[in-house]
Structure formats: structure tokens, C-alpha cells
Design a protein around this motif. Structure first.
Motif, short mmCIF file in Angstrom:
data_model
loop_
_atom_site.label_atom_id
_atom_site.label_comp_id
_atom_site.label_asym_id
_atom_site.label_seq_id
_atom_site.Cartn_x
_atom_site.Cartn_y
_atom_site.Cartn_z
N ILE A 149 0.63 -1.32 0.10
CA ILE A 149 -0.38 0.13 0.20
C ILE A 149 0.54 1.48 0.15
N VAL A 150 0.54 2.30 -0.87
CA VAL A 150 1.74 3.14 -0.85
C VAL A 150 0.12 4.74 -1.09
N VAL A 151 1.29 5.49 -0.16
CA VAL A 151 0.01 6.33 0.19
C VAL A 151 1.28 7.93 0.46
N ASP A 152 0.67 8.93 -1.09
CA ASP A 152 1.27 10.14 -0.83
C ASP A 152 1.93 10.85 -0.08
N LYS A 153 2.45 11.51 0.36
CA LYS A 153 2.93 12.15 1.47
C LYS A 153 1.80 13.47 1.87
N ASP A 154 1.73 14.24 0.53
CA ASP A 154 -0.05 14.38 1.43
C ASP A 154 -0.95 14.41 2.12
N SER A 155 -0.94 13.46 1.18
CA SER A 155 -2.95 12.62 1.58
C SER A 155 -2.85 12.06 3.55
#
Length: 119
Positions: free
Chosen positions: A62-68
Motif C-alpha cells: 500500500i502506497v500513500v503520497d505524503k500530502d494524503s
């Protein structure tokens, strides 16, 4: 951390297998919009970006961008079957309000950009 139930990970693995691309992973994020201000997004990706947060749950990347990540830190993703079909659900401890459909939310620190609800 972002967590995923075993049921959700089984469904994601099933969907990934149908894509037949070995380097795909699940990207989870948020964007402005929806009835309450932010909407969730989930989809396949194969390119990492600078600042991405990476988690692995039950063999699913699972990958999440830093802003989200600021808005969904601590979130749990689940998958539930019902007589009407199945679907993913998101339990976000940062959400202080959400719309009736459950796909739009706001946090105590950010309201996002609310849009008119389509009934």
C-alpha cells in the motif's frame, strides 16, 4: 500507518492477479472534493514518487503520497460482502464528519473543498 484487513487484502490480491502486471501496487490517497471536502481514491500504480509512505499488510503493498497521508494516517481499509454486492470501506480516525455515502470526509484541521452532493 495504513492497515488493511485480511478480507480486503484477499480482494486486492484477486484484483491484482487479474491485472497480470507484477509490479503493480495499491495507491491510496485523497483529493479535494465531495460533499464534505475530501474524497478517497484507490487505484493501481507502478511508479513510486518522492515522499511516498509504503506499508505492507497481508502481502499487499500500500502506497500513500505524503500530502494524503496527513489526512488518512491510522486508516483501516476493509472489504465487506452483502446481498447487494461487495465493496471497500474506509475507517479514518481523522475524519470528524462525512457524507452519507461514506466516501467524502473532513478533518478537524482541514475542510477541503466541499461540492454539492448529487442525490
Amino acid at each position: 500507518m495504513i492497515t488493511m484487513t485480511e478480507q480486503a487484502s484477499l480482494k486486492v490480491k484477486e484484483m491484482l492477479a487479474a491485472e497480470d502486471k507484477p509490479n503493480l501496487f495499491l495507491r491510496v490517497g485523497v483529493r479535494p472534493g465531495g460533499c464534505s471536502g475530501f474524497t478517497y481514491g484507490m487505484g493501481w500504480d507502478q511508479e513510486m514518487k518522492e515522499g511516498d509512505e509504503v506499508f505492507e499488510q497481508h502481502g499487499v503493498k500500500i502506497v500513500v503520497d505524503k500530502d494524503s497521508y496527513l489526512y488518512i494516517k491510522g486508516t483501516e481499509i476493509d472489504f465487506k460482502e452483502s446481498m447487494m454486492g461487495g465493496g471497500f470501506s474506509i475507517e479514518n480516525p481523522n475524519a470528524v464528519a462525512s457524507c452519507g455515502c461514506g466516501s467524502s470526509f473532513k478533518t478537524a484541521l482541514a475542510a477541503g473543498k466541499a461540492e454539492k452532493c448529487d442525490d
